[in-house]
Design a protein around this motif. Structure first.
Motif, PDB file in Angstrom:
ATOM      1  N   THR A  71      89.684  40.370   7.828  1.00  0.00           N
ATOM      2  CA  THR A  71      88.993  39.781   5.834  1.00  0.00           C
ATOM      3  C   THR A  71      87.692  40.767   6.358  1.00  0.00           C
ATOM      4  O   THR A  71      87.278  40.850   7.571  1.00  0.00           O
ATOM      5  N   VAL A  72      88.346  41.789   5.085  1.00  0.00           N
ATOM      6  CA  VAL A  72      86.464  42.124   4.673  1.00  0.00           C
ATOM      7  C   VAL A  72      86.164  41.814   3.615  1.00  0.00           C
ATOM      8  O   VAL A  72      86.575  41.254   2.613  1.00  0.00           O
ATOM      9  N   VAL A  73      84.510  41.706   4.002  1.00  0.00           N
ATOM     10  CA  VAL A  73      83.860  40.906   2.893  1.00  0.00           C
ATOM     11  C   VAL A  73      82.466  42.497   3.046  1.00  0.00           C
ATOM     12  O   VAL A  73      82.492  43.124   3.448  1.00  0.00           O
ATOM     13  N   PHE A  74      82.078  41.962   1.464  1.00  0.00           N
ATOM     14  CA  PHE A  74      80.674  42.833   1.279  1.00  0.00           C
ATOM     15  C   PHE A  74      79.758  42.452   0.163  1.00  0.00           C
ATOM     16  O   PHE A  74      80.106  42.054  -0.493  1.00  0.00           O
ATOM     17  N   ASP A  75      78.975  43.429  -0.019  1.00  0.00           N
ATOM     18  CA  ASP A  75      77.852  43.148  -0.760  1.00  0.00           C
ATOM     19  C   ASP A  75      78.119  44.632  -2.137  1.00  0.00           C
ATOM     20  O   ASP A  75      78.138  44.864  -1.955  1.00  0.00           O
ATOM     21  N   ASN A  76      78.742  43.460  -3.259  1.00  0.00           N
ATOM     22  CA  ASN A  76      79.023  44.711  -4.498  1.00  0.00           C
ATOM     23  C   ASN A  76      77.273  45.325  -4.650  1.00  0.00           C
ATOM     24  O   ASN A  76      76.330  44.841  -4.191  1.00  0.00           O
ATOM     25  N   ARG A  77      77.282  46.431  -4.853  1.00  0.00           N
ATOM     26  CA  ARG A  77      76.076  47.088  -5.811  1.00  0.00           C
ATOM     27  C   ARG A  77      75.075  46.369  -5.951  1.00  0.00           C
ATOM     28  O   ARG A  77      76.026  45.955  -7.222  1.00  0.00           O
ATOM     29  N   GLY A  78      73.694  46.224  -5.901  1.00  0.00           N
ATOM     30  CA  GLY A  78      72.767  45.467  -6.281  1.00  0.00           C
ATOM     31  C   GLY A  78      72.721  44.087  -5.796  1.00  0.00           C
ATOM     32  O   GLY A  78      71.657  42.970  -6.354  1.00  0.00           O
ATOM     33  N   HIS A  79      73.187  43.646  -5.081  1.00  0.00           N
ATOM     34  CA  HIS A  79      73.561  42.621  -4.531  1.00  0.00           C
ATOM     35  C   HIS A  79      73.296  42.122  -3.048  1.00  0.00           C
ATOM     36  O   HIS A  79      73.535  43.632  -1.979  1.00  0.00           O
ATOM     37  N   GLY A  80      73.040  41.484  -2.443  1.00  0.00           N
ATOM     38  CA  GLY A  80      72.557  41.390  -0.814  1.00  0.00           C
ATOM     39  C   GLY A  80      72.248  42.351   0.169  1.00  0.00           C
ATOM     40  O   GLY A  80      70.835  42.755  -0.330  1.00  0.00           O
ATOM     41  N   ARG A  81      72.586  42.868   1.053  1.00  0.00           N
ATOM     42  CA  ARG A  81      72.541  44.608   1.930  1.00  0.00           C
ATOM     43  C   ARG A  81      72.972  46.016   0.970  1.00  0.00           C
ATOM     44  O   ARG A  81      72.598  46.770   2.000  1.00  0.00           O
ATOM     45  N   SER A  82      73.248  45.472  -0.600  1.00  0.00           N
ATOM     46  CA  SER A  82      74.022  46.883  -0.462  1.00  0.00           C
ATOM     47  C   SER A  82      72.080  48.068  -1.289  1.00  0.00           C
ATOM     48  O   SER A  82      71.546  46.728  -1.168  1.00  0.00           O
ATOM     49  N   GLU A  83      72.553  48.850  -2.154  1.00  0.00           N
ATOM     50  CA  GLU A  83      71.745  49.554  -2.197  1.00  0.00           C
ATOM     51  C   GLU A  83      71.352  48.761  -3.976  1.00  0.00           C
ATOM     52  O   GLU A  83      72.661  48.211  -4.933  1.00  0.00           O
ATOM     53  N   LYS A  84      69.719  49.140  -4.421  1.00  0.00           N
ATOM     54  CA  LYS A  84      70.437  47.965  -5.890  1.00  0.00           C
ATOM     55  C   LYS A  84      69.607  49.528  -6.578  1.00  0.00           C
ATOM     56  O   LYS A  84      68.413  50.323  -6.250  1.00  0.00           O
ATOM     57  N   LEU A  85      70.747  49.309  -7.433  1.00  0.00           N
ATOM     58  CA  LEU A  85      70.080  50.295  -8.709  1.00  0.00           C
ATOM     59  C   LEU A  85      69.912  49.769 -10.313  1.00  0.00           C
ATOM     60  O   LEU A  85      70.038  47.972 -10.370  1.00  0.00           O
ATOM     61  N   TYR A  86      69.101  50.614 -10.909  1.00  0.00           N
ATOM     62  CA  TYR A  86      68.424  50.092 -12.265  1.00  0.00           C
ATOM     63  C   TYR A  86      69.141  50.207 -13.220  1.00  0.00           C
ATOM     64  O   TYR A  86      68.447  49.368 -14.054  1.00  0.00           O
ATOM     65  N   ASP A  87      70.240  50.318 -13.300  1.00  0.00           N
ATOM     66  CA  ASP A  87      70.931  51.457 -14.281  1.00  0.00           C
ATOM     67  C   ASP A  87      72.064  50.924 -14.790  1.00  0.00           C
ATOM     68  O   ASP A  87      72.719  51.177 -13.894  1.00  0.00           O
ATOM     69  N   PRO A  88      71.737  50.072 -15.923  1.00  0.00           N
ATOM     70  CA  PRO A  88      72.876  49.500 -16.385  1.00  0.00           C
ATOM     71  C   PRO A  88      74.914  50.047 -16.169  1.00  0.00           C
ATOM     72  O   PRO A  88      75.703  49.417 -15.684  1.00  0.00           O
TER      73      PRO A  88
END
Length: 258
Positions: free
Chosen positions: A57-74
């Motif tokens: 089972t593989v889980v991840f944080d979507n971009r912009g969420h959790g511990r993944s990178e935060k981006l600010y361009d829609p």
């Protein structure tokens, strides 16, 4: 958590081995808006349920969420781009074909992955999202503005308050979430849904007023069926026993990976 680069964007993930004998049927889980891998999949015991059933089972944080990178361009949060993150994670882990389950926004991402790369998916579970995948362009309007409000007390709309309170509870980067909801608000066309070929299970709570009815969506697809989760709304359906039992039965009924 481990990390990898998805076309330059840092994505955090966890890879859990199957308990006991590995069935050779890995599954990738894609969480919903303002959530993360823990809230959507670990805390409701999904990872334990699946690994105990012999599934990597593989889980991840979507971009912009959790511990993944935060981006600010829609534009960085278009569903197709987020689906590419999921595909690249499978590549990174050397998984040629997997089952994929997404919840809410994660279901939208999973649907785009299934459309773009059907050969990568043995079975598809879309949960917390029904006909609104095609007749609406995402979560209710005003969610981005709810993320940008000074405080929860400034909001009166119930859905705005619900999503803002949830984002606060997960300690999310609300500016990244505002960009995410603006970029990911994209309805799929009925012809796109009809072109999805992997066997599909669509799971929605009977009291879910965010997702829309699962039956009309299933009717558009080549090989899909709907599962109604009795007495559950959008948030409380996530860890429900009926949902888990239905998902496991669906996965057990799929053809083995060859």
């Amino acid at each position: 958590m481990q990390e990898f680069s998805s076309d330059g964007v840092r994505i955090a993930y966890l890879d859990f081995p199957a308990e006991g004998e590995d069935r050779g049927q890995p599954i990738l889980l894609i969480h919903g808006f303002a959530s993360n891998h823990g809230v959507n999949w670990l805390f409701p015991q999904w990872v334990k349920t699946l690994t105990r059933a012999g599934r990597r089972t593989v889980v991840f944080d979507n971009r912009g969420h959790g511990r993944s990178e935060k981006l600010y361009d829609p534009e960085a949060y278009r569903p197709q781009i987020m689906a590419d993150d999921a595909a690249r994670l499978l590549d990174h882990l050397g998984i040629a074909r997997a089952d994929v389950m997404g919840y809410s926004m994660g279901a939208r991402v999973a649907a785009h992955l299934a459309l773009a790369a059907p050969e990568r998916i043995r079975g598809l579970i879309l949960a917390g999202l029904g006909v609104h995948l095609i007749d609406e362009d995402g979560l209710p309007s005003g969610v981005a503005e709810a993320m940008e409000a000074e405080s929860l007390e400034d909001l009166v709309d119930p859905k705005q308050r619900m999503f803002r309170a949830f984002a606060d509870s997960t300690r999310s980067d609300r500016r990244a979430l505002a960009a995410c909801i603006r970029g990911s608000r994209q309805a799929m066309a009925a012809r796109e849904i009809a072109a999805i070929t992997p066997p599909t299970l669509i799971c929605v709570g009977s009291e879910d007023d965010v997702a829309g009815d699962p039956a009309p969506l299933a009717a558009l697809m080549r090989n899909a069926r709907a599962l109604t989760i009795p007495g559950r709304d959008h948030n409380r359906a996530v860890g429900d026993k009926v949902y888990k039992e239905g998902a496991l039965a669906f996965l057990d009924g799929l053809k083995p990976v060859v």
